[in-house]
Design an enzyme around this catalytic site. Structure first.
Site, PDB file in Angstrom:
ATOM      1  CB  CYS A  79     -47.310 -55.536 117.970  1.00 40.86           C
ATOM      2  SG  CYS A  79     -46.732 -56.224 116.372  1.00 40.86           S
ATOM      3  CG  HIS A 185     -50.612 -58.634 118.544  1.00 32.45           C
ATOM      4  ND1 HIS A 185     -51.210 -57.368 118.648  1.00 32.45           N
ATOM      5  CD2 HIS A 185     -49.812 -58.812 117.420  1.00 32.45           C
ATOM      6  CE1 HIS A 185     -50.593 -56.764 117.267  1.00 32.45           C
ATOM      7  NE2 HIS A 185     -50.085 -57.607 116.953  1.00 32.45           N
ATOM      8  CD  GLU A 187     -53.891 -57.315 121.819  1.00 38.31           C
ATOM      9  OE1 GLU A 187     -53.586 -56.828 120.272  1.00 38.31           O
ATOM     10  OE2 GLU A 187     -52.767 -57.192 122.409  1.00 38.31           O
TER      11      GLU A 187
END
Length: 205
Positions: A79, A185, A187
């Site tokens: 990011c 992102h 994750e």
């Protein structure tokens, strides 16, 4: 061990948790010594570009990061962390980045709602390889989770692994040699994000 760099501007625990789930040893690191000892690095980031660069300066990690990258150590920017890799950002002014990659960070300037927030699909770019590298086994149209008002305008389009489209095509994943970046992102991007993190982990020698 993958070192997740803590400089006060990142979503550290969720990245650490995702790597642990994938079976990769990782540690949140904040000193030159631990960064130098890591086999690979992740530079996360949330918030404003200038604040993040100021934080890196305050903890005296800019030269350490650059030296490790120049020595060939794999690094992944997530990011804002990816945006910091570039030369210049025009987020509320004009600010110098790490200069690891050539290009600038600019604001979305169209009629669509900003920030760009939510799920968007991935479009293979020039650097994409279906069976190798960071994009291994990630196919056209898979979705990732974005939250950003600014995007990278790269000098070298051939470094783009995946684009995404939000009123214009912008880089979602980039790679140059040992430098990797993801605008979204991973994750938080379900199976696709985990595949990309797994690919990064498997690239570490």
């Amino acid at each position: 061990m993958i070192g997740i760099i803590d400089y006060g501007a990142g979503n550290l625990k969720s990245v650490h948790h995702a790597l642990t789930k994938l079976g990769f040893a990782s540690e949140i690191v904040s000193t030159e010594e631990r960064i130098n000892e890591s086999k690979a690095l992740i530079l996360p980031g949330v918030g404003a570009f200038k604040d993040a660069m100021d934080n890196l300066k305050q903890v005296s990690l800019i030269n350490c990061i650059k030296e490790n990258v120049q020595a060939g150590k794999p690094i992944l920017g997530i990011c804002l962390g990816m945006q910091l890799f570039y030369e210049t950002s025009f987020e509320n002014g004009e600010w110098e980045g790490l200069g690891l990659l050539e290009g600038k960070v600019v604001r979305f300037d169209h009629e669509l709602k900003v920030p760009h927030m939510g799920w968007n699909n991935l479009i293979p770019g020039p650097q994409y390889e279906a069976d190798n590298g960071i994009g291994k086994e990630v196919t056209k149209g898979e979705y990732s989770y974005f939250v950003h008002s600014y995007y990278v305008d790269p000098e070298n389009k051939e470094e783009v692994v995946f684009y995404s489209d939000y009123g214009l095509e912008f880089p979602a994943v980039v790679q140059k040699d040992n430098i990797y970046g993801m605008q979204f992102h991973p994750e938080k991007s379900s199976e696709t994000g985990m595949k990309l993190l797994k690919n990064f982990g498997e690239l570490i020698k």
